[in-house]
Scaffold this active site. Structure first.
Site, short mmCIF file in Angstrom:
data_model
loop_
_atom_site.label_atom_id
_atom_site.label_comp_id
_atom_site.label_asym_id
_atom_site.label_seq_id
_atom_site.Cartn_x
_atom_site.Cartn_y
_atom_site.Cartn_z
N PRO A 1 0.75 -1.23 -0.01
CA PRO A 1 0.04 -0.05 0.13
C PRO A 1 0.87 1.40 0.10
CG PRO A 1 -0.64 -1.61 1.63
CD PRO A 1 0.70 -1.89 1.08
N GLU A 2 0.68 2.10 -1.17
CA GLU A 2 1.30 3.14 -1.18
C GLU A 2 0.50 4.44 -1.46
OE1 GLU A 2 5.44 3.09 -2.62
OE2 GLU A 2 5.89 0.80 -2.30
N LYS B 1 -0.90 8.42 2.65
CA LYS B 1 -0.94 6.82 2.82
C LYS B 1 -2.18 6.58 4.05
CE LYS B 1 3.25 5.51 3.02
NZ LYS B 1 4.55 4.33 3.15
N ARG C 1 11.94 -4.19 5.81
CA ARG C 1 11.70 -3.69 4.36
C ARG C 1 12.95 -4.10 3.56
NH1 ARG C 1 10.66 1.68 6.79
NH2 ARG C 1 8.69 2.25 6.43
#
Length: 275
Positions: free
Chosen positions: A2-3, A51, A261
């Site tokens: 989700p960006e 976001k 990440r």
């Protein structure tokens, strides 16, 4: 992942399903707001800010949510089986006579007064997909700390809102710099181009079902064009392509895990420090 573009698409789906309709069911499955009942109130609007998702409800209330790594909102027709995860992952249910929306694995879910929204999202920098976008402000924010690694600066939503890990890796590749290069070492022209490219990529993907960064964007000036091959079309330059050949030079794409990440880069095309 989700960006900014994904969150905007989610906001559009939720707005289409909920806006201008009265809630017939309201179930917030987080301890702090478990007793809140929004039934009988009309949903006024669902919008994205970077976001973050803001669902504005009659009576001056806003349901604020953030998807982070794997949160999701799903839209279902009445009596349709809910699909999105096991029941224990559900954090919110909102329904009207035509749709039911279910929030899964939402790490942030809070009910606040609409007049207090700025306390939650006011710290964000210019939104790449929002009406407040200002390229000059975004550039000043990014360059305010010249010693900060490029990737960190791009991911900091206080600088500019909407970039996540996928766009971070892709933008660093297009700038021909590793994510660990101090941003102050970027040539000024590259920094300016980086901001405009970020805007270009998110705008291009705001309505696409499959995100792509390889159409309409090329590595910074001076790079030789990618050779013509029979290789299938790739949607991304480096993200998710560990150990596969770089689409520009053929070198093996590298990957490192940092703070949950994954970071991807080309050791040949991108200059600067690496882990």
């Amino acid at each position: 992942m989700p960006e900014g573009d994904t969150v905007l698409q989610t906001a559009k789906r939720l707005h289409s399903a909920l806006a201008d309709q009265v809630l017939t069911q309201s179930d917030l499955r987080v301890p702090r707001f478990a007793t809140a009942d929004l039934t009988g109130r009309t949903v006024l609007d669902v919008s994205a800010r970077g976001k973050h998702l803001l669902t504005r409800i009659e009576g001056g209330l806003t349901l604020h949510s953030h998807l982070r790594m794997d949160g999701a909102w799903r839209v279902f027709a009445p009596h349709e089986r809910w699909r999105g995860g096991p029941a224990h992952q559900i954090r919110a249910v909102l329904a009207n006579t035509t749709h039911t929306v279910v929030g899964y694995r939402l790490p942030v879910l809070e009910l606040l007064r609409t007049k207090d929204e700025e306390q939650t999202v006011g710290h964000l920098g210019p939104d790449l997909l929002g009406p407040d976008w200002n390229a000059d402000t975004a550039l000043r924010n990014l360059l305010a700390d010249p010693g900060r690694p490029l990737g960190e600066a791009l991911l900091d939503q206080r600088n500019l809102a909407g970039i996540g890990n996928v766009y971070n890796c892709e933008l660093c590749f297009l700038a021909r710099a590793t994510p660990w290069l101090p941003i102050g070492l970027l040539p000024e022209s590259t920094a300016v181009l980086l901001v405009s490219t970020a805007k270009q990529l998110l705008e291009a993907n705001r309505d696409r079902p499959v995100r792509t960064t390889t159409v309409g964007a090329r590595p910074r000036a001076g790079a030789a064009p990618a050779p013509r091959t029979r290789r299938p079309v790739e949607n991304l330059w480096v993200y998710g392509r560990a150990h596969r050949p770089c689409l520009r030079c053929g070198a093996s794409i590298r990957k490192v895990e940092q703070d949950i990440r994954p970071t991807y880069w080309c050791p040949h095309c991108q200059k600067g420090p690496t882990p």
